[in-house]
Write a protein that holds these residues in place. Sequence first.
Motif, short mmCIF file in Angstrom:
data_model
loop_
_atom_site.label_atom_id
_atom_site.label_comp_id
_atom_site.label_asym_id
_atom_site.label_seq_id
_atom_site.Cartn_x
_atom_site.Cartn_y
_atom_site.Cartn_z
N VAL A 35 13.80 7.14 13.27
CA VAL A 35 14.04 6.25 14.00
C VAL A 35 12.97 5.71 14.73
CG1 VAL A 35 15.79 4.83 14.43
CG2 VAL A 35 16.60 5.51 13.21
N LEU A 36 13.00 6.75 15.89
CA LEU A 36 11.62 7.20 16.45
C LEU A 36 10.32 6.63 16.06
CD1 LEU A 36 13.15 9.54 18.79
CD2 LEU A 36 13.19 7.10 19.45
N ALA A 37 10.43 6.98 14.56
CA ALA A 37 8.92 6.77 14.08
C ALA A 37 8.44 5.26 13.73
CB ALA A 37 8.40 7.44 12.79
N ASP A 38 9.51 4.45 13.54
CA ASP A 38 9.97 3.34 12.90
C ASP A 38 9.65 2.21 14.14
OD1 ASP A 38 9.53 1.66 10.58
OD2 ASP A 38 11.58 0.60 11.38
N GLY A 39 9.68 2.95 15.45
CA GLY A 39 9.65 1.58 15.69
C GLY A 39 8.92 1.59 17.06
N ASN A 40 8.58 0.88 18.75
CA ASN A 40 7.26 0.75 18.91
C ASN A 40 7.57 1.43 20.38
OD1 ASN A 40 5.33 -0.22 21.17
ND2 ASN A 40 6.10 -2.50 21.16
N SER A 41 6.72 2.58 20.77
CA SER A 41 7.20 4.00 21.69
C SER A 41 6.71 3.26 23.05
CB SER A 41 6.67 5.04 21.36
OG SER A 41 5.73 5.32 21.28
N ASP A 42 5.82 1.56 23.56
CA ASP A 42 5.70 1.43 24.39
C ASP A 42 6.71 0.82 25.03
OD1 ASP A 42 4.26 0.41 26.50
OD2 ASP A 42 3.60 -1.43 25.08
N TYR A 43 7.77 1.72 25.60
CA TYR A 43 9.11 0.89 26.46
C TYR A 43 8.56 0.46 27.64
CZ TYR A 43 10.29 4.97 24.55
OH TYR A 43 11.42 5.83 23.08
N GLU A 44 7.52 0.39 27.95
CA GLU A 44 6.82 -0.42 29.70
C GLU A 44 6.21 -2.18 28.90
OE1 GLU A 44 2.87 1.36 31.12
OE2 GLU A 44 2.77 -0.67 31.97
N ILE B 50 11.89 7.25 29.07
CA ILE B 50 11.87 5.72 28.93
C ILE B 50 13.04 5.40 30.41
CG2 ILE B 50 14.74 5.98 27.50
CD1 ILE B 50 14.23 3.28 25.94
N LEU B 51 13.75 6.41 30.82
CA LEU B 51 14.64 6.05 32.21
C LEU B 51 13.36 5.83 33.14
CD1 LEU B 51 17.50 8.36 31.97
CD2 LEU B 51 17.53 6.34 31.06
N ARG B 52 12.05 6.14 32.83
CA ARG B 52 10.78 6.84 33.94
C ARG B 52 10.30 5.58 34.20
NH1 ARG B 52 7.51 11.41 33.27
NH2 ARG B 52 6.06 9.45 32.07
N GLU B 53 9.96 5.17 32.45
CA GLU B 53 9.00 4.01 32.82
C GLU B 53 9.78 2.58 33.16
OE1 GLU B 53 7.06 3.65 29.32
OE2 GLU B 53 6.08 5.60 29.58
N PHE B 54 10.57 2.49 32.27
CA PHE B 54 11.64 1.61 33.03
C PHE B 54 11.78 0.83 34.64
CE2 PHE B 54 14.09 -1.48 29.58
CZ PHE B 54 13.56 -0.99 28.64
#
Lengths: 113, 163
Positions: A35-44, B50-54
């Motif tokens: 699932v993680l490989a399929d998604g976009n890891s650019d949380y920003e 994820i928490l840090r970036e948010f």
Amino acid sequence: MKKNIIRIGSIVLVLPFIFQVAVKIKNKRALRKRVLADGNSDYESTAKDIANGINGNTRKLYKELITKIHPDRFLDHKKIIANELSQQITKSKHNHSQLVELKNQVDKFLNEN
Amino acid sequence: MLFGESHQCLGFIFQVAKTKIMANIFSRIGTLLNRVVDIVSQGSLERVRILREFNLVFKEAFQSQNIDRHCTVTTSPGNPSFRHELSTMYIRSGFKITIQNDNNLIESDYIEISKYVIESAAFVRQLMALGYDTLIIKGKNQYKSLEIPLKEIANLHKYMLNS
């Protein structure tokens, strides 16, 4: 002797349990990885989209675009394109980055007229 | 008499400052412990990242006056009835967005904010993969909160069939 039998018996009883748990954990990790490989890891960028939404920027941009591209303002084949664009804008109503991309398309379309 | 009053006032200010510092220290220790548990339980730094970036984006946006509401993101207890295949233990399964300055915040605002999070099914799936099962939107000074089951927004069936 009796103690040894009890020990071996308990190990035999517990082993399948441990094995089952290990398999479960392994499967869970594999699924998580997929699932993680399929998604976009650019949380920003996702966080920025949400921040823009909370601020009301997304709503403003949506209103601006949907007014500009209203199909009733165009004729013939341009009306069809405007209709498609307005549908896409409505679909991306809550996604700021997609709306920014659509804004470029709308500007390009309006400049052609 | 006047000196006595000002002395009392100073004492009160001191006490408030002391309480705030203590609360700050406890919250930092809590965050640190949370991170350690995340790394140990998940085997990766993804939840921490994820928490840090948010939090960084929200803080920057608030400080540059891009947004008028200061939000923070934390891990919190989720709702046990929202469990899915990848849920972590329930006390760590909530993805909580807290609005720090929650004055004039009404229920429809919570729903509006949640819409921007659940808009992207891909992001919701990522949250689910990281063990979260509940999205919580809460005002800091309000008792009410909005809880959304992530499994109703996106599902993992496609990935399970591939295995």
